[in-house]
Design a protein around this motif. Structure first.
Motif, PDB file in Angstrom:
ATOM      1  N   PHE A 201      56.428  46.881  13.494  1.00 46.00           N
ATOM      2  CA  PHE A 201      58.081  46.092  13.835  1.00 46.00           C
ATOM      3  C   PHE A 201      58.255  45.544  14.934  1.00 46.00           C
ATOM      4  O   PHE A 201      57.598  45.752  16.262  1.00 46.00           O
ATOM      5  CB  PHE A 201      58.947  46.531  13.759  1.00 46.00           C
ATOM      6  N   PHE A 202      58.490  43.666  14.742  1.00 46.41           N
ATOM      7  CA  PHE A 202      58.440  43.255  16.434  1.00 46.41           C
ATOM      8  C   PHE A 202      60.275  42.985  15.909  1.00 46.41           C
ATOM      9  O   PHE A 202      60.527  42.516  15.344  1.00 46.41           O
ATOM     10  CB  PHE A 202      57.764  41.768  16.205  1.00 46.41           C
ATOM     11  N   ARG A 203      60.648  42.810  17.806  1.00 51.76           N
ATOM     12  CA  ARG A 203      61.930  42.712  16.886  1.00 51.76           C
ATOM     13  C   ARG A 203      62.969  43.847  16.291  1.00 51.76           C
ATOM     14  O   ARG A 203      62.411  44.582  16.055  1.00 51.76           O
ATOM     15  CB  ARG A 203      63.047  41.369  16.856  1.00 51.76           C
TER      16      ARG A 203
ATOM     17  N   ASP B  44      51.182  36.419   8.866  1.00 52.08           N
ATOM     18  CA  ASP B  44      48.979  36.336   9.181  1.00 52.08           C
ATOM     19  C   ASP B  44      49.412  35.497  10.630  1.00 52.08           C
ATOM     20  O   ASP B  44      50.173  35.609  11.530  1.00 52.08           O
ATOM     21  CB  ASP B  44      48.649  35.397   8.339  1.00 52.08           C
ATOM     22  N   GLU B  45      48.432  35.259  11.511  1.00 50.09           N
ATOM     23  CA  GLU B  45      47.685  35.074  12.777  1.00 50.09           C
ATOM     24  C   GLU B  45      48.873  34.410  13.158  1.00 50.09           C
ATOM     25  O   GLU B  45      49.727  34.170  14.088  1.00 50.09           O
ATOM     26  CB  GLU B  45      46.654  34.768  13.500  1.00 50.09           C
TER      27      GLU B  45
ATOM     28  N   LEU C 247      56.061  33.450  16.434  1.00 49.27           N
ATOM     29  CA  LEU C 247      56.616  34.642  16.338  1.00 49.27           C
ATOM     30  C   LEU C 247      57.433  34.096  17.763  1.00 49.27           C
ATOM     31  O   LEU C 247      57.967  35.069  18.244  1.00 49.27           O
ATOM     32  CB  LEU C 247      56.498  35.524  16.337  1.00 49.27           C
ATOM     33  N   GLY C 248      56.571  34.423  18.846  1.00 44.85           N
ATOM     34  CA  GLY C 248      56.271  34.538  20.249  1.00 44.85           C
ATOM     35  C   GLY C 248      55.652  35.261  20.463  1.00 44.85           C
ATOM     36  O   GLY C 248      55.091  35.782  21.717  1.00 44.85           O
ATOM     37  N   ILE C 249      54.570  35.624  20.041  1.00 41.99           N
ATOM     38  CA  ILE C 249      53.397  36.956  20.471  1.00 41.99           C
ATOM     39  C   ILE C 249      52.420  35.778  20.812  1.00 41.99           C
ATOM     40  O   ILE C 249      51.898  35.575  19.873  1.00 41.99           O
ATOM     41  CB  ILE C 249      53.258  37.836  19.405  1.00 41.99           C
TER      42      ILE C 249
ATOM     43  N   ARG D 276      55.977  32.152  25.609  1.00 40.46           N
ATOM     44  CA  ARG D 276      55.539  33.456  24.748  1.00 40.46           C
ATOM     45  C   ARG D 276      57.104  34.854  24.760  1.00 40.46           C
ATOM     46  O   ARG D 276      57.062  34.616  25.816  1.00 40.46           O
ATOM     47  CB  ARG D 276      54.680  34.142  24.776  1.00 40.46           C
ATOM     48  N   THR D 277      57.721  35.365  23.849  1.00 36.35           N
ATOM     49  CA  THR D 277      58.217  36.486  24.403  1.00 36.35           C
ATOM     50  C   THR D 277      57.468  37.993  24.449  1.00 36.35           C
ATOM     51  O   THR D 277      57.938  38.623  25.848  1.00 36.35           O
ATOM     52  CB  THR D 277      59.135  36.603  22.993  1.00 36.35           C
ATOM     53  N   LEU D 278      56.189  38.266  24.132  1.00 33.29           N
ATOM     54  CA  LEU D 278      55.422  39.269  24.016  1.00 33.29           C
ATOM     55  C   LEU D 278      53.972  38.540  24.690  1.00 33.29           C
ATOM     56  O   LEU D 278      53.681  37.999  23.127  1.00 33.29           O
ATOM     57  CB  LEU D 278      55.494  39.342  23.349  1.00 33.29           C
TER      58      LEU D 278
END
Lengths: 381, 252
Positions: free
Chosen positions: B69-71, B80-81, B87-89, B172-174
């Motif tokens: 899970f993210f967030r 998918d990629e 999403l910011g990864i 990016r967030t992550l």
């Protein structure tokens, strides 16, 4: 200051480019009619009537090569079944031309084309409906190849079929279509195809003036196709395509949908190929299933690689030169042509991988740089 | 057992993730929590599952079992990629993969935070603001002079930097960095550590690394993977003194 590439990008639609484009266009649009109509027929420079459809055929091939170069040269998608889209566009045009014959056919049936009467068919199959209207046929010329490319591409690209595997399934596609169109009960004239056309939009297809008109229409289609391809390849999408050609998975991790990008250019390319086929058929006077043969599709790839893949002008140059050579050689020593064609492919792959245009650029960059706006504009192509 | 304390805001949450390749369990019920704003280093011997873990998070590999899970509530195992990237990864690969036939400038242009819909790219224009943004990132990764050169002609270290720049330019967030200093000189390694510490101020970063001196210079919480599961977690000194860690990894 940022880079040579950025300057070139700014040059994509520069006055220099338009001058070069307009110049080439003027030669093709004005030159041929002048040499055909105004120059006395016995002069050495005259273009006799019978040569006009031949030139028109080359122009159609150039558009077909351009369509393949868009996906192969820029996105790395080597379709070895592009002849299928060309043939489908051709068949749509052929169906329109058959309906135009009307009661003038051998059997004089006002509704059914001769081959259907011969097969003792009583009604026009549903997929022939509407083809008596040019507008309907024109829509199908775009839609049939486009939809096939959309569905085929979606299945292939979504499953991440790439490289040689994609080339193989495109070959299988065109081969399967060829076998299907060979069948009489498909309703497309079987192995004889469709021929004996009478007129197009009310003009007699055998009249020199109609043929000149078809040639000019082909040149216009080629010009528009070139502009569409140039617009795509010089846009940010063009950079995404180059990026995915070299490192597909990396593009995915950047957040671009590789499937959508490929699908878009593949479909545009198929539509261009279909239009080329539609213009080709009235000029050669026949369409039959051999247009689907895998060999034809491979030949397109050879035109592109000889001219210079990844350069739009190269695709055009390659298609015209290889076909000129083919016309000449099949007249002089027909049996050697396939060897020459194969030899050309080996030669371009091994010796000059960037084709004829690549050789030109090499020669030019070897000389000291001059400020040549036209040359800089062509560079981007 | 080393149970992580319950974080206020888990950014990345892996629970019982298992991935097998032909019977080999690359990840064996891996559970891991990365908090928002954290800098985390992940170490472990070869085949411990570090890269597979990154593959699972970025959508390259689908887990056979477990949750990712993210967030709160975004199930990464269903995306998918490209959806995950949006999403910011962001991910930097072990081997630097830049687009060799594009210029350094164009590499950054494609990485700009922007609408990624393909039909939009057809009409996208490079605004002066974006041009400036690319310029400032070029300066930050020390490649201002190389903007117009094809990325393929950069040195190995410069490619690594360009790749970090490509992650940097997209907010990016992550960030997942797979061996960011592999093949770098000592000087480049030091500069990279500084850059990562600087970037970590306003985003979450997970670094997979072999170079212990580099891990120490980051001074972040360390997770030790072994045979596809977490073996130990804590400060570098803490895990280096863990007897199990010494046995499987550092003692060799």
């Amino acid at each position: 200051m940022q880079s040579k590439r950025l300057e070139e990008r700014a040059n994509t639609w520069s006055p220099g480019f338009w001058a070069a484009f307009g110049g080439c266009g003027a030669v093709l649009v004005l030159g041929v009619p002048i040499l055909n109509l105004l120059v006395p027929p016995n002069s050495a420079a005259a273009i006799p009537d019978y040569l006009v459809p031949l030139l028109g055929k080359y122009v159609c091939y150039a558009l077909l090569a351009l369509s393949l170069d868009l996906i192969w040269g820029y996105a790395g998608i080597l379709s070895l079944g592009h002849g299928a889209f060309f043939a489908l566009g051709g068949y749509c045009m052929g169906m329109y031309l058959m309906r135009q014959i009307g009661a003038r056919g051998v059997y004089g049936n006002p509704l059914l084309p001769d081959f259907m009467v011969f097969l003792d068919w009583k009604e026009l199959p549903w997929f022939w409906w509407g083809f008596d209207h040019f507008a309907w046929a024109a829509a199908m010329i775009v839609l049939v190849p486009g939809l096939l490319a959309l569905v085929f591409g979606w299945l292939a690209f979504r499953s991440r079929v790439t490289g040689v595997y994609l080339s193989i399934i495109t070959q299988a596609m065109t081969y399967a279509l060829m076998l299907a169109f060979f069948r009489n009960d498909m309703g497309f004239g079987g192995n004889n195809g469709m021929t004996d056309y009478k007129d197009i939009l009310g003009w007699d297809v055998h009249q020199p003036s109609t043929r000149l008109g078809l040639y000019l229409a082909s040149v216009a289609a080629l010009g528009l196709g070139y502009l569409v391809c140039r617009f795509i390849t010089s846009s940010k999408l063009g950079r995404v395509l180059l990026a995915l050609r070299d490192a597909e998975s990396r593009v995915r991790f950047l957040g671009y949908s590789v499937t959508h990008a490929k699908l878009l250019v593949f479909t545009v390319s198929a539509v261009l190929a279909g239009i080329a086929g539609a213009l080709y058929v009235p000029q050669v006077g026949i369409i039959n299933p051999s247009e689907f043969s895998p060999g034809n599709s491979i030949e397109i790839a050879i035109w592109v690689s000889v001219g210079g893949r990844g350069t739009l002008s190269g695709a055009i140059v390659g298609a015209v030169l290889v076909n000129l050579a083919k016309t000449w050689l099949t007249g002089v020593a027909a049996e050697t042509w396939l060897f020459v064609l194969g030899g050309l492919f080996v030669l371009t792959t091994l010796v000059f991988p960037h084709g004829i245009i690549g050789l030109f650029r090499q020669a030019r960059s070897a000389r000291p740089r001059r400020a040549a706006p036209v040359a800089a504009a062509e560079e981007q192509a | 057992m080393n149970t992580p304390r319950l974080p206020a805001e888990p950014l990345l949450y892996l629970n019982g993730v298992t991935v097998s390749f032909d019977g080999f369990r690359a990840l064996n019920s891996l559970s891991l929590i990365v908090e928002e704003g954290e800098l985390r280093t992940i170490i472990g011997p070869n085949g411990a599952g570090k890269t597979t873990m990154m593959d699972v998070v970025t959508g390259k590999t689908r887990p056979d079992a477990g949750e990712v899970f993210f967030r709160r509530g975004t199930d990464l195992s269903r995306l998918d990629e490209s959806e995950i990237a949006n999403l910011g990864i962001g991910r930097k690969f072990q081997r630097p993969t830049v687009f060799e036939n594009l210029t350094v400038f164009e590499n950054l242009e494609l990485s700009l935070a922007d609408n990624r819909a393909i039909w939009r790219t057809l009409f996208a224009r490079l605004t002066p603001y974006r041009r400036d943004r690319i310029g400032s990132v070029l300066a930050r990764i020390g490649l201002s002079e190389q903007g117009g050169t094809p990325a393929g002609s950069l040195s190995h270290g410069q490619k690594q930097w360009l790749e970090i720049g490509m992650l940097l330019i997209h907010d990016r967030t992550l960030l997942l960095l797979d061996e960011p200093v592999a093949g770098m000189t000592d000087r480049e390694t030091e500069e990279t550590a500084e850059l990562i510490l600087d970037l970590a101020k306003d985003r979450t970063i997970v670094v997979v690394e072999h170079d212990m001196a580099f891990v120490r210079s980051l001074g972040a919480k360390v997770t030790v993977l072994h045979e596809g599961a977490v073996l130990a977690e804590g400060s570098l000194d803490h895990v280096q003194n863990d007897p199990r860690v010494i046995e499987v990894y550092l003692g060799r």
